[in-house]
Design an enzyme around this catalytic site. Sequence first.
Site, short mmCIF file in Angstrom:
data_model
loop_
_atom_site.label_atom_id
_atom_site.label_comp_id
_atom_site.label_asym_id
_atom_site.label_seq_id
_atom_site.Cartn_x
_atom_site.Cartn_y
_atom_site.Cartn_z
N ASN A 213 6.62 8.17 -23.75
CA ASN A 213 6.73 7.22 -24.86
C ASN A 213 7.67 6.08 -24.46
OD1 ASN A 213 9.56 7.89 -25.75
ND2 ASN A 213 8.61 9.90 -25.99
N ASP A 282 5.79 15.29 -29.35
CA ASP A 282 5.35 16.36 -30.24
C ASP A 282 4.27 17.22 -29.58
OD1 ASP A 282 7.01 15.74 -32.41
OD2 ASP A 282 5.68 14.08 -32.98
N LYS A 292 -2.71 16.88 -7.50
CA LYS A 292 -3.08 15.62 -8.12
C LYS A 292 -4.58 15.63 -8.48
CE LYS A 292 -3.26 10.72 -7.28
NZ LYS A 292 -3.40 9.69 -6.27
N PHE A 326 17.18 11.22 -35.87
CA PHE A 326 16.69 9.84 -35.91
C PHE A 326 15.26 9.89 -36.44
CE2 PHE A 326 19.41 6.71 -33.64
CZ PHE A 326 20.51 7.54 -33.43
N LYS A 340 12.21 13.79 -43.65
CA LYS A 340 12.71 14.47 -42.43
C LYS A 340 14.12 15.02 -42.65
CE LYS A 340 9.80 11.92 -39.23
NZ LYS A 340 9.66 10.81 -38.29
N LYS A 344 14.16 19.02 -42.24
CA LYS A 344 14.81 19.55 -41.03
C LYS A 344 16.25 19.98 -41.32
CE LYS A 344 11.88 16.83 -37.90
NZ LYS A 344 11.67 16.39 -36.52
N1 CTP Z 1 12.53 15.81 -32.77
C1 CTP Z 1 12.79 16.99 -32.10
N2 CTP Z 1 11.77 17.71 -31.55
C2 CTP Z 1 10.49 17.29 -31.67
C3 CTP Z 1 10.22 16.10 -32.35
C4 CTP Z 1 11.25 15.37 -32.88
O1 CTP Z 1 13.95 17.38 -32.00
N3 CTP Z 1 9.52 18.01 -31.12
C5 CTP Z 1 13.64 15.08 -33.37
C6 CTP Z 1 13.91 13.72 -32.77
O2 CTP Z 1 14.88 13.82 -31.74
C7 CTP Z 1 14.45 12.92 -33.94
C8 CTP Z 1 13.76 13.56 -35.13
O3 CTP Z 1 13.31 14.84 -34.70
O4 CTP Z 1 15.83 13.07 -34.12
C9 CTP Z 1 12.62 12.81 -35.70
O5 CTP Z 1 11.71 12.49 -34.69
P1 CTP Z 1 10.39 11.67 -35.03
O6 CTP Z 1 9.58 11.53 -33.79
O7 CTP Z 1 10.75 10.45 -35.82
O8 CTP Z 1 9.69 12.62 -36.06
P2 CTP Z 1 8.80 13.88 -35.96
O9 CTP Z 1 9.55 15.00 -36.59
O10 CTP Z 1 8.26 14.10 -34.61
O11 CTP Z 1 7.66 13.48 -36.98
P3 CTP Z 1 6.43 12.44 -36.82
O12 CTP Z 1 6.16 12.33 -35.34
O13 CTP Z 1 5.36 13.11 -37.57
O14 CTP Z 1 6.89 11.17 -37.45
#
Ligand code: CTP
Length: 401
Positions: A213, A282, A292, A326, A340, A344
Site C-alpha cells: 500500500n 487486511d 519467481k 489510526f 473503529k 476495536k
Molecule cells: N489495523 C491492524 N490490523 C489490521 C488492519 C488494521 O492493526 N489487519 C489497524 C491499523 O494499524 C490502524 C487501524 O487498525 O490503526 C485502522 O486501520 P484501517 O486500515 O483504517 O481500518 P481497517 O480496520 O482495516 O478497516 P477498513 O480497511 O475496512 O477501513
Amino acid sequence: MQKKFLTGQCIVLGVTGGIAAYKAVEVASSLKKLGAEVQVVMTEAAQEFVQPLTFRAVTHNPVITDMFAEPKSWEVEHISLAQKADLFLIVPATANIIGKIANGIADDMLSTTAMATQASVLLAPAMNVNMYNNPILQSNIDKLSKLGYGVVEPASGYLACGVEGKGRLAAPEKIVELAIRELTLSADWQGVKVLVTAGGTQEPWDPVRYLGNHSSGKMGYAVAKVAARRGAEVLLVTAPTALESPLGVEVEQVQTAREMYEAVLAVAAEQEVIIKAAAVADYRPQNKAEDKIKKDESEPLINLERNPDILAELGRRKERQFLVGFAAESEQLLTNAQAKLKNKNLDLIVANDISAVDSGFKVDTNQVVLISAQDQQELPKLSKMEVAARLLDKIVELREE
Ligand code: CTP
C-alpha cells in the site's frame, strides 16, 4: 500565527575553524526556521572560513567574535550568553576546541562561554581522519562524554584533506535533530513504555513481488521520534520504509501483517501506550510461490485470505493500556473512525482523510481529527512532527483523566 516548534529556546552556536564551518550556516538556518533564537560565537580561525556576516544574516543576531569588543550592554557577555543558552552547540568542533574544553582552557570568547554555561553542550567534531583517531583526541572525547557532553559522531567519507575516512562533520539535519532532541526532552513522557507501529506491510506472492500500500511510514516514525524526545522508551515495529531509524528508538523490522502481529503481541503486555500508525494489509495472497512466477499464456489468479486484525486483538486483550488506532478513510471520515474506535475497544483514534490534499500517505503534512469517547478535536493541517506532538499531548491529557 502557529507557534513554532522551538519558539522561546535559545541556542548558542559556537563555530570553530574547520572547512566544515560553512555547514554550520545550514544548522543555524534550520534552527532559526524552527523558531529558536540562535546566537553565534565564532573563533578567530572560524572567521577565516566563513564571514560573521553570513551568520548574522541567517540568525538576525549580531555574531560574537571578540572577547574584548565594546559590549552592546553592560553585562559580562560570556556570562550572560552562557546563562541564556538552553543548548550550547559547537559545529564544527575542531580537535583544538575539544582539547580546550576537556582540559579546562578558556582563552577566547567561545571556550570561556562554554566553560561558564550550565546548558547541555553538544559537540559535532570534524577533522582529518588521523587527527580523529589520535588517542589524545579520543581520550578527550571520552572524558567529555563521561562528563555528560553530547558528541555527534562524525561520518565517514571523502575528507577535505583528500583522504577517505572518519572525520566528516555529521549531516546538518542530524545535528539539528539531536539539538531538537536535547531541547525538547521535556519530561512528560519520561520512562513511559510506548510501542509504535509504522509503514505499510508487504504481502509477498512470489520471491520478487508483493501486495502493498502507499504508506510511507512518515506518520508513525514522527510519533516514535517525538515520543523518544519527550523521554518515552519507544519500541518501533516497522514494515519496510525508506526512512532512517529515529534516534533513541528501538526498532524492529517486519515485512508482513502476520510478522507484525507476532512482533506486537509478543511485547504488548509490557506497554503502557500502543500507537498503531501502520497500514496493515487486511488480505494476503493465499499461497506464496517458492520461485519467481514466469509469465506464460495464462492469466495468473491470486487468491487472497484475511490477515489478523492486530489492533482489534490488542483491544480484546487490553487491560490498563492506552490504545491508539489510526483510521485512513476516503469517505465518511468521522462515522467510520468512530465505529473503529468502538469496535476495536480503543481509547483514541486518529482519523485521517486520505482524499484531502497534502494529507495522508507519503506527504510530510497531515490533517487529522483526534476522536475519543469523551470528545473530538479537529487539528489544522500540520507537519507530521507537529501532528505527532499534538497527539502525544492529547494522550497525556486523556491518561491524566
Ligand atoms: N489495523 C491492524 N490490523 C489490521 C488492519 C488494521 O492493526 N489487519 C489497524 C491499523 O494499524 C490502524 C487501524 O487498525 O490503526 C485502522 O486501520 P484501517 O486500515 O483504517 O481500518 P481497517 O480496520 O482495516 O478497516 P477498513 O480497511 O475496512 O477501513
